[in-house]
Write an enzyme that holds these catalytic residues in place. Sequence first.
Site, PDB file in Angstrom:
ATOM      1  NE  ARG A 118      26.581 -34.379  -1.971  1.00  0.00           N
ATOM      2  CZ  ARG A 118      27.809 -34.088  -2.418  1.00  0.00           C
ATOM      3  NH1 ARG A 118      28.859 -34.751  -1.957  1.00  0.00           N
ATOM      4  NH2 ARG A 118      27.983 -33.140  -3.323  1.00  0.00           N
ATOM      5  CB  CYS A 160      31.549 -38.123  -7.066  1.00  0.00           C
ATOM      6  SG  CYS A 160      33.111 -37.381  -7.619  1.00  0.00           S
TER       7      CYS A 160
END
Length: 287
Positions: A179, A243
Amino acid sequence: MTARSELLVGVASLASELAGDRPPVLIDVRWSLAGPRGIEAYRAGHLPGARFADLDTELAGRRGAGGRHPLPEPADFEGLMRRLGVWNDSAVVVYDAADGVPAARAWWDIRYFGHHDVRLLDGGYAAWVAAGLPVTADEPSIAAGDFVARPGGLVVLDADSAARLATDGVLIDVRVGERFRGEVEPVDPVAGHIPGAVNLPTAGNVAADGKFLDIETLAKRFESVGIGDSDAVGDETAVGAYCGSGVNAAHTAFAMTLAGLPTPALYVGSWSNWIADGARSIATGAD
């Protein structure tokens, strides 16, 4: 108490405390991004005396441009803590299924709103069950507490301060490498990372059983991205974490605190807030 015992409690110690005259307030925050809902797990069985808090609707505010798990409003959080029976002088223990991720967000929220006596159950529900300790489906009768929310107990970042920190300090992206590099994005509509951020996935803070690594090993993890006792950056705002939506990053904030480092600033809105403004720069690849 050692720094570790002020932050973490093992199942044997918790069982002893729960049998004492002044047991801690025990909060079950089991949650999974993929489901099922944590309340279902709680109703099927939980630690005796535990009460449930929902990460999506109670430990976070309404999702939107601010991110998928923005900070709850102070009045809402105060009401939640009072309903859960938290007093200003209460000892609080939070737990989740095993790895400490949602529990760390609960820990972070409680600390942010000014309450310091809060610990995380190491290994969570799985460790409790593995130790042969009792569980129940009975929900406790709760007397309302007097918790007062005092925002500002920990440092938060917005998008602009996160961007500056990525250049002037250390901004940790705790998502998995794929990611971070922008190779996949299973949750948010845009892939990539904040330019200048470094990648240190939060899953590396714990062992396979969900228990936190020892202090020395954790410290070495953070030293690998330029953070440590010898770091010239002494100001806690010089290190930050983000995050996808401010949940996994709270886990790294907890792990850094456990390692004896200053608690990093948390970009609560995280990637889900960063990409809400299409004008913000996006980086891909390993750097």
